[in-house]
Design a protein around this motif. Structure first.
Motif, PDB file in Angstrom:
ATOM      1  N   ALA A 253       0.842  -1.199   0.000  1.00 42.98           N
ATOM      2  CA  ALA A 253       0.000   0.000   0.000  1.00 42.98           C
ATOM      3  C   ALA A 253       0.877   1.248   0.000  1.00 42.98           C
ATOM      4  O   ALA A 253       0.622   2.212  -0.740  1.00 42.98           O
ATOM      5  CB  ALA A 253      -0.923  -0.011   1.212  1.00 42.98           C
ATOM      6  N   PHE A 254       1.924   1.229   0.807  1.00 39.63           N
ATOM      7  CA  PHE A 254       2.863   2.360   0.860  1.00 39.63           C
ATOM      8  C   PHE A 254       3.485   2.593  -0.522  1.00 39.63           C
ATOM      9  O   PHE A 254       3.523   3.721  -1.022  1.00 39.63           O
ATOM     10  CB  PHE A 254       3.945   2.044   1.904  1.00 39.63           C
ATOM     11  CG  PHE A 254       5.189   2.890   1.801  1.00 39.63           C
ATOM     12  CD1 PHE A 254       5.201   4.188   2.287  1.00 39.63           C
ATOM     13  CD2 PHE A 254       6.347   2.379   1.219  1.00 39.63           C
ATOM     14  CE1 PHE A 254       6.358   4.965   2.198  1.00 39.63           C
ATOM     15  CE2 PHE A 254       7.500   3.143   1.130  1.00 39.63           C
ATOM     16  CZ  PHE A 254       7.499   4.442   1.620  1.00 39.63           C
TER      17      PHE A 254
ATOM     18  N   GLU B 280       2.128   6.292  -7.203  1.00 39.72           N
ATOM     19  CA  GLU B 280       1.098   7.160  -7.762  1.00 39.72           C
ATOM     20  C   GLU B 280       1.432   8.627  -7.558  1.00 39.72           C
ATOM     21  O   GLU B 280       1.116   9.465  -8.398  1.00 39.72           O
ATOM     22  CB  GLU B 280      -0.274   6.825  -7.148  1.00 39.72           C
ATOM     23  CG  GLU B 280      -0.913   5.641  -7.861  1.00 39.72           C
ATOM     24  CD  GLU B 280      -2.033   4.993  -7.055  1.00 39.72           C
ATOM     25  OE1 GLU B 280      -2.537   5.614  -6.094  1.00 39.72           O
ATOM     26  OE2 GLU B 280      -2.378   3.834  -7.389  1.00 39.72           O
ATOM     27  N   ALA B 281       2.102   8.917  -6.439  1.00 39.24           N
ATOM     28  CA  ALA B 281       2.487  10.311  -6.173  1.00 39.24           C
ATOM     29  C   ALA B 281       3.715  10.707  -6.994  1.00 39.24           C
ATOM     30  O   ALA B 281       4.205  11.828  -6.896  1.00 39.24           O
ATOM     31  CB  ALA B 281       2.762  10.480  -4.681  1.00 39.24           C
TER      32      ALA B 281
END
Ligand SMILES: Cc1cc2nc3c(=O)[nH]c(=O)nc-3n(C[C@H](O)[C@H](O)[C@H](O)COP(=O)(O)OP(=O)(O)OC[C@H]3O[C@@H](n4cnc5c(N)ncnc54)[C@H](O)[C@@H]3O)c2cc1C
Lengths: 386, 354
Positions: A25-26, A32-33
């Protein structure tokens, strides 16, 4: 005698699965960032900002005591985190050696003062270390090093030349391996000592050595009469060889020994599509069977480390198999996606770039961290042949 | 019995009774009666019957011991048959059993007839077909796959594997089968995967034995005034072999563990592929180190290496399974692959047989 490889019993895997999900998840959020791009080998990419974020998650110094900034997790938990970071091609190089090698070395041999000074900074992702073992005339034969440390008042004076020092140009510290007593052919392993060196001390010159891919990864580091205070000796004076041997098992046991080119396999699967002909399915399938095997073997080594066992022979064996896998990936990739196919890929597709990099880096895998021949010597010793 | 006791007692039994004479006689076509009787008396032959409580992992460990001692008996086949019977809710059958079809191209048909069924079709490469007292087979009936029990059929054509283990052919032409000799259990795919799982175990045992023999020989043979194991070129070869043996050993164990809870298709496929690939290096180096001595019939090395060659071909070669795994990977795609490979419990990808 070692003739079979027994897998360590794995502890209840549920919390490990949860941890994997947490790391994923991290990484998804970071990707995505735009905080990183997927590399065939994130292990070769240095990004201090990213390392600090990994530290903030508690994923550096995971197994170390809390009093030194660690998190008192198991070796299996550490294994899961590092494996996920590497498989995702995350840029972890900045903190890697400090976390994998230098921290455990200080924990087992360092002074209380050294532990308090360095471990919390490393665990915070703010202190990076390089390894100063190799020299122009000493690679595999590490005991033959010539860099000389002479005793002076309050410390040591060091002169010599280290080569192939990865990321010396970006690290804060060097774990220096130097000779503190004259070389004695009969006791080759005696009289060597490990030191903690600040790379900005006077008398140290760091010069780049470009590799065949055109990248600046390793360096030459020259010591010209550099003063090292006594409190920078790691462990005992003259005991460096024994200390280094324990360190090398940590260096060889991890998944970074077979996840160097993995990103290419991921991309290959997507580029080749779901409709594989038999020959291509075999090539890809073979790689996947090796991936599964190596994952299982390495996971089991983490289990052994967790039981306090140093699996030197097993680690050598997994590194040997793993380095071959790293080299097999670009070979299979260029056969499945041939030049004609690659030319059809859209400009923004990164497959070509990844393949280039993996292929050009492939020769280095069975060299760094101990050559294939040296590892096989260690295995032969484990078999009682030497 | 505990698992360690079980494998220890099996190892002792094989060491005592699986002598060169017994193996050679078996390879010349004589059924090793004394060995089989001992396996029956100790309960090992019945280890996979449903009431013994011997789980998959223990059974796999036993199959490994069998491989290490190159035992010339259909023990694995008997266990597979016992599992098939249990899965089909059929009563246990004692004695030496075997299974079929073992080739993907072979097909049996089961048709309803007055008072029962009729079985037709031909089978090849059936392990110990001629010696088995009972065959447990999978046939296609109009209601899907059925398990069929056939007592000592006649008309075998004898054939052999590289290891001189019987691999025989037989035909059924509307053979009568009674109602109580058939039930619904495994399908052919399940038999094939289980066969691959057990061959993988025996191969791991055979590999470990080949390595043991090779290391021992390197420590006793002298040339140029030195033990050959002291030559670095020889050490490097044996180390490369040891890595392959370790990989084979690890995958065998992983597949056994995964299969304890479910039919672990992916792990079995990957394990059979990986260990099959390892054979070329393992047998190659073993023979190179033993040189001419290892090429003799006199030396025992070939008992292990011929079985490795034979078993890697049975229930799917490495390339067949690699292709199977490759297709699963293509279905998963780049992102899905990693999740799948490292997951402790993998969903079935439903891929067809290789
Ligand atoms: C990308 C990369 C990064 C590296 N990073 C670092 C680093 O950060 N810090 C550091 O200290 N070092 C680093 N190294 C150096 C690395 O540890 C050495 O390259 C390695 O130990 C081999 O030494 P060498 O290159 O001098 O080769 P040599 O030792 O000269 O070996 C040449 C060849 O001879 C063979 N050989 C040598 N001795 C024997 C023997 N006894 N028996 C059989 N064959 C033998 C070797 O296997 C090899 O094939 C790095 C190397 C690479 C490629």
């Amino acid at each position: 005698m070692f003739t079979s490889f027994s897998l360590a019993e794995l502890e209840n895997a549920e919390h490990l699965e949860r941890l994997r999900e947490e790391v994923r998840a991290f990484l998804r959020a970071e990707l995505e960032a735009g905080a990183y791009t997927r590399e065939p080998s994130g292990w070769d990419r240095y990004d201090a900002g990213f390392s600090r974020k990994v530290a903030a998650k508690g994923w550096i110094g995971m197994t170390w005591p809390k009093q030194y900034g660690g998190h008192e997790k198991s070796s299996l938990e550490r294994y899961v985190v590092t494996e996920e970071l590497l498989a995702a091609g995350a840029p972890v190089r900045a903190h890697w050696l400090a976390d994998r090698q230098f921290g455990p070395l200080l924990l087992s041999c360092g002074s209380e003062d050294q532990k308090r000074t360095y471990l919390p900074r490393i665990a915070a992702g703010e202190c990076y270390v390089c390894v100063g073992m190799s020299e122009p005339d000493s690679g595999s034969d590490l005991a033959s090093i010539k860099t000389k440390a002479t005793k002076v008042d309050g410390g040591w004076r060091v002169t010599g030349r280290k080569v192939w020092t990865s990321y010396a140009h970006k690290a804060h510290l060097m774990n220096l391996f130097a000779r503190t007593a004259p070389f004695d052919e009969k006791n080759r392993h005696e009289g060597v000592t490990q030191f903690i060196v600040d790379l900005d001390w006077p008398g140290i010159t760091i010069s780049p050595i470009y590799n065949l891919a055109g990248d600046h990864d390793f360096n030459e580091v020259v010591f010209d009469d550099v003063f090292i205070p006594d409190d920078r000796v790691i462990g005992e004076v003259g005991n460096g060889w024994k200390q280094v041997s324990g360190e090398l098992a940590h260096e060889r046991a991890g998944s970074e020994r077979w996840l160097n080119a993995y990103g290419v396999l991921v991309h290959l699967l997507d580029s080749a599509g779901a409709d594989l002909d038999r020959a291509d399915a075999e090539k890809i399938g073979r790689l996947v069977t090796h991936l599964w095997t190596l994952h299982r073997m390495s996971f089991s080594l983490a289990g052994l480390l967790n039981q306090g066992i140093t699996p030197a022979v097993e680690a050598a064996l997994v590194k040997d198999l793993g380095n071959q896998f790293d080299q097999d990936i670009p070979e299979a990739a260029r056969q499945v996606m041939q030049e004609e196919d690659r030319a059809k890929l859209p400009d923004e597709d990164r497959f070509n770039e990844m393949l280039d990099r993996a292929l050009l880096y492939a020769p280095s895998y069975p060299i760094r961290g101990g050559t294939r021949e040296i590892l096989r010597g260690i295995i032969a010793r484990g078999l009682g042949l030497r | 019995m505990s698992d360690a006791m079980l494998t220890d007692s099996a190892a002792r039994l094989f060491r005592d009774l699986c002598t060169r004479e017994v193996t050679e006689a078996a390879e010349a076509g004589t059924w090793p009666r004394e060995l089989w009787n001992a396996l029956t008396d100790t309960g090992l032959a019945a280890a996979a019957q449903s009431d013994t409580g011997v789980g998959t992992v223990d059974l796999c460990a036993l199959a490994r011991v069998l491989g290490a001692y190159a035992a010339p008996v259909p023990l694995v086949e008997t266990w597979l048959a016992q599992r098939m019977l249990a899965a089909a809710n059929l009563s246990a059958v004692d004695g030496a059993l075997t299974i079929g079809p073992v080739l993907r191209r072979d097909n049996l048909k089961l048709e309803r007839a007055s008072g029962g069924w009729r079985l037709s079709g031909s089978l090849k490469r059936i392990p110990w077909g001629r010696d088995a007292e009972t065959l447990v087979l999978i046939a296609d009936a109009d209601d899907g796959a059925r398990t069929v029990v056939v007592k000592k059929p006649q008309g075998w054509t004898h054939d052999w594997s590289y290891a001189r283990e019987p691999r025989d052919a037989v035909r059924f032409d509307r053979l009568p089968v009674s109602e109580e000799d058939t039930g619904k259990g495994w399908n052919r795919s399940e038999l094939f995967f289980n066969g691959a799982l057990f061959r993988t175990q025996s191969m791991a045992g055979a590999m470990e034995r080949a390595l043991e023999l090779t290391v021992a020989y390197a420590k006793e043979r002298v040339q140029f005034g030195r033990l050959i194991g002291k030559f670095q070129a020889v050490q490097q070869q044996i180390s490369a072999m040891a890595s392959q043996v370790a990989a084979g050993s690890a995958v065998a164990q992983s597949a056994a563990e995964a299969n304890a809870e479910r039919l672990a298709r992916f792990e079995i496929a990957a394990a059979k592929a990986r260990i099959g690939e390892a054979v070329a290096v393992v047998a190659g180096v073993a023979h190179q180190v033993h040189a001419a001595m290892g090429f003799t019939h006199e030396h025992t090395l070939h008992r292990s290496t011929r079985r490795l060659w034979a078993w890697r071909d049975e229930f799917g070669t490495e390339t067949e399974w690699q292709a199977w795994v490759g297709r699963v990977a293509a279905q998963l795609g780049g992102e899905g692959l990693w999740r799948y490979v490292v997951a402790a419990s993998k969903p079935d990808m439903g891929a067809a047989l290789p």
